[in-house]
Write a protein that holds these residues in place. Structure first.
Motif, PDB file in Angstrom:
ATOM      1  N   PRO A  13      -5.604  -2.488   7.902  1.00 17.35           N
ATOM      2  CA  PRO A  13      -4.162  -2.376   8.143  1.00 17.35           C
ATOM      3  C   PRO A  13      -3.413  -3.702   8.056  1.00 17.35           C
ATOM      4  CG  PRO A  13      -5.369  -1.120   9.780  1.00 17.35           C
ATOM      5  CD  PRO A  13      -6.384  -1.901   8.989  1.00 17.35           C
ATOM      6  N   MET A  46       0.677   4.803   0.736  1.00 14.49           N
ATOM      7  CA  MET A  46      -0.179   5.738   1.463  1.00 14.49           C
ATOM      8  C   MET A  46       0.401   7.134   1.340  1.00 14.49           C
ATOM      9  SD  MET A  46      -2.782   6.280   3.261  1.00 14.49           S
ATOM     10  CE  MET A  46      -3.017   8.039   3.436  1.00 14.49           C
ATOM     11  N   TRP A  77       3.407  -1.327   3.998  1.00 13.58           N
ATOM     12  CA  TRP A  77       2.854   0.019   3.846  1.00 13.58           C
ATOM     13  C   TRP A  77       4.017   0.957   3.595  1.00 13.58           C
ATOM     14  CZ3 TRP A  77      -2.267   1.880   4.713  1.00 13.58           C
ATOM     15  CH2 TRP A  77      -3.189   0.878   4.993  1.00 13.58           C
ATOM     16  N   LEU A  85      -7.979   5.773   2.892  1.00 14.60           N
ATOM     17  CA  LEU A  85      -7.340   5.085   4.005  1.00 14.60           C
ATOM     18  C   LEU A  85      -8.352   4.295   4.828  1.00 14.60           C
ATOM     19  CD1 LEU A  85      -4.841   4.463   5.730  1.00 14.60           C
ATOM     20  CD2 LEU A  85      -5.264   6.594   6.947  1.00 14.60           C
ATOM     21  N   VAL A 105       0.858  -1.183   0.000  1.00 12.35           N
ATOM     22  CA  VAL A 105       0.000   0.000   0.000  1.00 12.35           C
ATOM     23  C   VAL A 105       0.892   1.230   0.000  1.00 12.35           C
ATOM     24  CG1 VAL A 105      -1.702   1.363   1.273  1.00 12.35           C
ATOM     25  CG2 VAL A 105      -1.923  -1.121   1.181  1.00 12.35           C
ATOM     26  N   ALA A 124       6.213  -1.451   7.639  1.00  8.34           N
ATOM     27  CA  ALA A 124       5.968  -0.134   7.051  1.00  8.34           C
ATOM     28  C   ALA A 124       7.292   0.572   6.865  1.00  8.34           C
ATOM     29  CB  ALA A 124       5.057   0.693   7.955  1.00  8.34           C
ATOM     30  N   ALA A 155      -2.386  -5.684   4.019  1.00  7.41           N
ATOM     31  CA  ALA A 155      -1.213  -5.436   3.179  1.00  7.41           C
ATOM     32  C   ALA A 155       0.030  -6.028   3.828  1.00  7.41           C
ATOM     33  CB  ALA A 155      -1.026  -3.943   2.955  1.00  7.41           C
TER      34      ALA A 155
END
Length: 118
Positions: free
Chosen positions: A62, A8, A68, A57, A6, A104, A65
């Motif tokens: 959460p 973001m 992130w 979002l 993802v 992430a 994925a």
């Protein structure tokens, strides 16, 4: 097993930070790339391009994925991180299925050669 990344973004994302990553992840490794923003509305990159994120979002799980990625933006220096971004960084609730949280990578527009893994 398909992997998902993802991307973001908040407004004015640093073009050079995510381009090579998502291009290689999708083209060479078959990773599904999903772009997202807080409201799902178009963003203008630091390079002046208009980008239309695929998702909001709030529509993303959460834990769905595998990775992130949050590109740098000069907006990170102008104000605190938006509340939905902070919420996404929080650990999953105890009611969530037993699964390792996704990784992430936070990138900084001020220092393009660095990133911060959380």
């Amino acid at each position: 097993m398909t992997r998902t990344l993802v991307l973001m973004m908040i407004d004015r994302p640093a073009d050079w930070e995510y381009g090579p990553l998502v291009g290689a992840a999708h083209a060479w490794f078959g990773v599904d790339v999903v772009s997202a923003s807080i409201e799902g509305s178009p963003l203008t990159t630091m390079g002046g391009l208009t980008v239309q994120p695929q998702r909001r979002l709030a529509d993303l799980d959460p834990l769905a994925a595998d990775l992130w990625v949050v590109p740098g933006s000069p907006l990170w220096d102008e104000a605190p991180a938006p509340e939905p971004i902070l919420a996404a960084r929080s650990p999953a609730s105890a009611a969530a299925p037993a699964r390792s949280p996704p990784r992430a990578c936070w990138m900084s527009a001020r220092t393009p050669a660095t990133s911060r893994a959380i």
